[in-house]
Scaffold this motif. Structure first.
Motif, PDB file in Angstrom:
ATOM      1  N   PRO A  82     -38.500  65.226 -33.897  1.00 31.58           N
ATOM      2  CA  PRO A  82     -37.780  64.741 -32.715  1.00 31.58           C
ATOM      3  C   PRO A  82     -38.645  64.879 -31.449  1.00 31.58           C
ATOM      4  CG  PRO A  82     -36.871  66.840 -33.443  1.00 31.58           C
ATOM      5  CD  PRO A  82     -37.903  66.425 -34.455  1.00 31.58           C
ATOM      6  N   PRO A  83     -38.405  64.053 -30.452  1.00 32.60           N
ATOM      7  CA  PRO A  83     -39.199  64.137 -29.223  1.00 32.60           C
ATOM      8  C   PRO A  83     -38.869  65.425 -28.454  1.00 32.60           C
ATOM      9  CG  PRO A  83     -37.430  62.558 -28.975  1.00 32.60           C
ATOM     10  CD  PRO A  83     -37.418  62.988 -30.406  1.00 32.60           C
ATOM     11  N   ILE A  84     -39.771  65.831 -27.584  1.00 36.04           N
ATOM     12  CA  ILE A  84     -39.571  67.027 -26.775  1.00 36.04           C
ATOM     13  C   ILE A  84     -38.815  66.620 -25.514  1.00 36.04           C
ATOM     14  CG2 ILE A  84     -40.764  68.825 -25.453  1.00 36.04           C
ATOM     15  CD1 ILE A  84     -43.102  68.488 -27.437  1.00 36.04           C
ATOM     16  N   ARG A  85     -37.775  67.386 -25.171  1.00 40.79           N
ATOM     17  CA  ARG A  85     -36.976  67.078 -23.975  1.00 40.79           C
ATOM     18  C   ARG A  85     -37.792  67.308 -22.715  1.00 40.79           C
ATOM     19  NH1 ARG A  85     -30.649  68.071 -24.421  1.00 40.79           N
ATOM     20  NH2 ARG A  85     -30.858  67.079 -22.409  1.00 40.79           N
ATOM     21  N   THR A  86     -37.646  66.383 -21.770  1.00 38.13           N
ATOM     22  CA  THR A  86     -38.345  66.516 -20.492  1.00 38.13           C
ATOM     23  C   THR A  86     -37.372  66.518 -19.323  1.00 38.13           C
ATOM     24  OG1 THR A  86     -38.632  64.132 -20.361  1.00 38.13           O
ATOM     25  CG2 THR A  86     -40.426  65.391 -21.364  1.00 38.13           C
ATOM     26  N   ASP A  87     -36.060  66.591 -19.618  1.00 38.08           N
ATOM     27  CA  ASP A  87     -35.047  66.504 -18.558  1.00 38.08           C
ATOM     28  C   ASP A  87     -34.473  67.860 -18.182  1.00 38.08           C
ATOM     29  OD1 ASP A  87     -33.573  67.084 -20.781  1.00 38.08           O
ATOM     30  OD2 ASP A  87     -32.225  65.371 -20.605  1.00 38.08           O
ATOM     31  N   ASP A  88     -35.069  68.940 -18.643  1.00 38.72           N
ATOM     32  CA  ASP A  88     -34.602  70.299 -18.360  1.00 38.72           C
ATOM     33  C   ASP A  88     -33.162  70.535 -18.809  1.00 38.72           C
ATOM     34  OD1 ASP A  88     -37.050  71.004 -17.242  1.00 38.72           O
ATOM     35  OD2 ASP A  88     -36.437  70.276 -15.259  1.00 38.72           O
ATOM     36  N   GLY A  89     -32.669  69.755 -19.740  1.00 42.69           N
ATOM     37  CA  GLY A  89     -31.324  69.942 -20.267  1.00 42.69           C
ATOM     38  C   GLY A  89     -30.209  69.514 -19.341  1.00 42.69           C
ATOM     39  N   GLU A  90     -30.520  68.775 -18.267  1.00 47.39           N
ATOM     40  CA  GLU A  90     -29.497  68.332 -17.320  1.00 47.39           C
ATOM     41  C   GLU A  90     -28.654  67.203 -17.902  1.00 47.39           C
ATOM     42  OE1 GLU A  90     -31.157  67.332 -13.542  1.00 47.39           O
ATOM     43  OE2 GLU A  90     -32.385  69.142 -13.477  1.00 47.39           O
ATOM     44  N   THR A  91     -27.440  67.039 -17.375  1.00 39.82           N
ATOM     45  CA  THR A  91     -26.569  65.956 -17.786  1.00 39.82           C
ATOM     46  C   THR A  91     -27.207  64.633 -17.382  1.00 39.82           C
ATOM     47  OG1 THR A  91     -24.673  67.378 -17.433  1.00 39.82           O
ATOM     48  CG2 THR A  91     -24.231  65.014 -17.582  1.00 39.82           C
ATOM     49  N   ALA A  92     -27.162  63.660 -18.275  1.00 40.55           N
ATOM     50  CA  ALA A  92     -27.834  62.383 -18.019  1.00 40.55           C
ATOM     51  C   ALA A  92     -27.256  61.647 -16.819  1.00 40.55           C
ATOM     52  CB  ALA A  92     -27.755  61.503 -19.268  1.00 40.55           C
ATOM     53  N   ALA A  93     -25.959  61.648 -16.644  1.00 41.84           N
ATOM     54  CA  ALA A  93     -25.319  60.922 -15.539  1.00 41.84           C
ATOM     55  C   ALA A  93     -24.239  61.809 -14.927  1.00 41.84           C
ATOM     56  CB  ALA A  93     -24.727  59.616 -16.037  1.00 41.84           C
ATOM     57  N   PRO A  94     -24.616  62.777 -14.079  1.00 40.07           N
ATOM     58  CA  PRO A  94     -23.628  63.716 -13.546  1.00 40.07           C
ATOM     59  C   PRO A  94     -22.601  63.077 -12.619  1.00 40.07           C
ATOM     60  CG  PRO A  94     -25.726  64.007 -12.458  1.00 40.07           C
ATOM     61  CD  PRO A  94     -25.944  63.027 -13.583  1.00 40.07           C
ATOM     62  N   TYR A  95     -22.901  61.900 -12.065  1.00 41.01           N
ATOM     63  CA  TYR A  95     -21.978  61.254 -11.136  1.00 41.01           C
ATOM     64  C   TYR A  95     -20.847  60.521 -11.844  1.00 41.01           C
ATOM     65  CZ  TYR A  95     -24.952  57.377 -12.466  1.00 41.01           C
ATOM     66  OH  TYR A  95     -25.658  56.467 -13.195  1.00 41.01           O
ATOM     67  N   LEU A  96     -20.978  60.297 -13.138  1.00 41.20           N
ATOM     68  CA  LEU A  96     -19.899  59.631 -13.877  1.00 41.20           C
ATOM     69  C   LEU A  96     -18.796  60.638 -14.148  1.00 41.20           C
ATOM     70  CD1 LEU A  96     -21.900  57.515 -16.455  1.00 41.20           C
ATOM     71  CD2 LEU A  96     -20.827  56.755 -14.350  1.00 41.20           C
ATOM     72  N   ARG A  97     -17.571  60.185 -14.017  1.00 41.76           N
ATOM     73  CA  ARG A  97     -16.443  61.074 -14.276  1.00 41.76           C
ATOM     74  C   ARG A  97     -15.435  60.347 -15.161  1.00 41.76           C
ATOM     75  NH1 ARG A  97     -15.602  58.844  -9.186  1.00 41.76           N
ATOM     76  NH2 ARG A  97     -13.529  58.076  -8.832  1.00 41.76           N
TER      77      ARG A  97
END
Length: 129
Positions: free
Chosen positions: A19-34
Motif C-alpha cells: 500500500p502507498p505511504i500516507r502523506t496527509d498526516d492522518g487528517e480528515t480528507a474533507a473536514p468542511y463537509l458535514r
C-alpha cells in the motif's frame, strides 16, 4: 492489458502489492463537509403551495423580498425557500419567500434571503424606491 496501456500512455505499467505511504498526516480528507441534519416540519395543518403564495402576497404585497421591486402583477413572483432545502430548510410557511425570477435564479440553493439581499446590494440590483 499492459500492451494496450503502454500504447495509450506511452510507456510500461508498474504495479505494486504494497500500500502507498500516507502523506496527509492522518487528517480528515474533507473536514468542511458535514452530514445533513434532517429538520422535521412543525406539526399541524400543512398549507398548499397556492395557499402559501396567497398568504405571502397578502402579507407583503406584490414585492420581491430579494430586491424590493414592486410588481403590478403578482404572477412575476415565485415561491421559494428562505433557507435552501439543501441546507436543511423546510417546506413550512415560516421558511418561504416570494422572489422575482432574476432574484430566484441568483439565489438558487446558494444563498439565504439575507445573503441574496447582500449580493443584490453589492451588484446594484436593489430597487431604490
Amino acid at each position: 492489458m499492459e500492451r494496450e496501456c503502454a500504447d495509450m500512455f506511452g510507456g510500461s505499467i508498474i504495479t505494486s502489492s504494497t500500500p502507498p505511504i500516507r502523506t496527509d498526516d492522518g487528517e480528515t480528507a474533507a473536514p468542511y463537509l458535514r452530514a445533513k441534519v434532517r429538520v422535521h416540519e412543525p406539526k399541524g395543518d400543512r398549507m398548499s403551495r397556492s395557499e402559501m403564495y396567497d398568504h405571502l402576497i397578502e402579507q407583503y404585497g406584490s414585492v420581491c423580498q430579494g430586491c424590493d421591486r414592486k410588481f403590478d402583477d403578482p404572477r412575476y413572483l415565485e415561491l421559494d425557500h428562505n433557507t435552501p432545502r439543501a441546507d436543511g430548510g423546510i417546506n413550512h410557511i415560516s421558511n418561504r419567500i416570494l422572489l422575482c425570477g432574476p432574484c430566484n435564479r441568483l439565489k438558487s440553493n446558494t444563498y439565504t434571503l439575507s445573503g441574496l439581499r447582500k449580493e443584490n446590494k453589492k451588484r446594484g440590483y436593489m430597487c431604490s424606491g
